[in-house]
Design an enzyme around this catalytic site. Structure first.
Site, PDB file in Angstrom:
ATOM      1  N   HIS A  30       0.822  -1.212   0.000  1.00  0.00           N
ATOM      2  CA  HIS A  30       0.000   0.000   0.000  1.00  0.00           C
ATOM      3  C   HIS A  30       0.858   1.266   0.000  1.00  0.00           C
ATOM      4  CE1 HIS A  30       0.991   0.837   4.204  1.00  0.00           C
ATOM      5  NE2 HIS A  30       0.863  -0.462   4.421  1.00  0.00           N
ATOM      6  N   GLU A  42      -2.103  -7.208   7.297  1.00  0.00           N
ATOM      7  CA  GLU A  42      -0.786  -7.122   7.922  1.00  0.00           C
ATOM      8  C   GLU A  42      -0.739  -8.002   9.169  1.00  0.00           C
ATOM      9  OE1 GLU A  42       2.168  -7.029   7.733  1.00  0.00           O
ATOM     10  OE2 GLU A  42       2.843  -4.934   7.610  1.00  0.00           O
TER      11      GLU A  42
END
Length: 215
Positions: free
Chosen positions: A9, A82
């Site tokens: 990202h 994550e």
């Protein structure tokens, strides 16, 4: 041969502030949005057929920009989240006590059972991201998926493909909106299965972010 692209990202507010995100979230900065537009322009030339993203906000923001450029829908997959960083999430890196820094280091310095209290081990992370990758093999022939995920998650995935244990000392830096590629193939010269073609390329970025833990 199946080609799978991997994108971290764009830079977030907490990346810029050097805060631990994990599965907590913060929005992309203006710089992060620009990084996403730049990686999207590159992705537009790659023949991407599917965008598969972590369901956290920062990956969804990044994926939307890429999907618009590629003309693809987005599939959300929580297995691409994550690493869960437990009680250290939202904390500033420089605010950690020696004990807390010790918890963090067990994750990235090769401790098999290391985990932050209330968090996830690297082995647990590896199992779920590998499962998400394996599902790419079920896509129609001719597919070329792009996965949008996170620094530790993607680093773990690439490192384990290279034969390192999930909990190995971290030696791969994947900056915000870097792009990597892994291929699934049968080859007389390489190990059969997944191989790493490219890792952490940032040539498309005009101002790549520093690794927030290295500043």
């Amino acid at each position: 041969m199946l080609q799978v692209y991997l994108v971290r990202h764009g830079e977030t507010q907490w990346n810029a502030e050097r805060r631990i995100q994990g599965q907590s979230d913060s929005p992309l900065t203006a710089k992060g949005e620009q990084q996403a537009r730049q990686v999207a322009e590159r992705a537009r030339t790659l023949g991407i057929t599917h965008i598969i993203a972590s369901d956290l906000g920062r990956t969804q923001q990044t994926a939307r920009i890429i999907a618009d450029a590629c003309g693809c829908d987005i599939i959300l997959d929580p297995r691409l989240r994550e690493l869960d960083m437990g009680v250290l999430e939202k904390r500033h890196v420089d605010s950690l006590t020696d004990e807390e820094e010790g918890w963090r280091r067990t994750l990235v310095n090769g401790t098999e059972d290391g985990r932050i209290p209330d968090g996830e081990s690297m082995q647990e992370l590896s199992v779920r991201v590998q499962a998400a990758l394996a599902d790419c093999l079920k896509l129609p022939e001719g597919s070329r998926p792009l996965l949008v995920s996170h620094g530790i998650a993607l680093g773990c995935l690439v490192s384990t493909i290279l034969g390192l244990p999930a909990y190995a000392e971290r030696r791969l830096r994947l900056r915000n909106c870097s792009i990597s590629r892994i291929d699934y193939q049968e080859s007389p010269w390489l190990a059969s299965g997944w191989v790493v073609e490219m890792a952490g390329d940032i040539s498309h970025l005009d101002a790549p972010a520093l690794d927030e833990l290295q500043r």
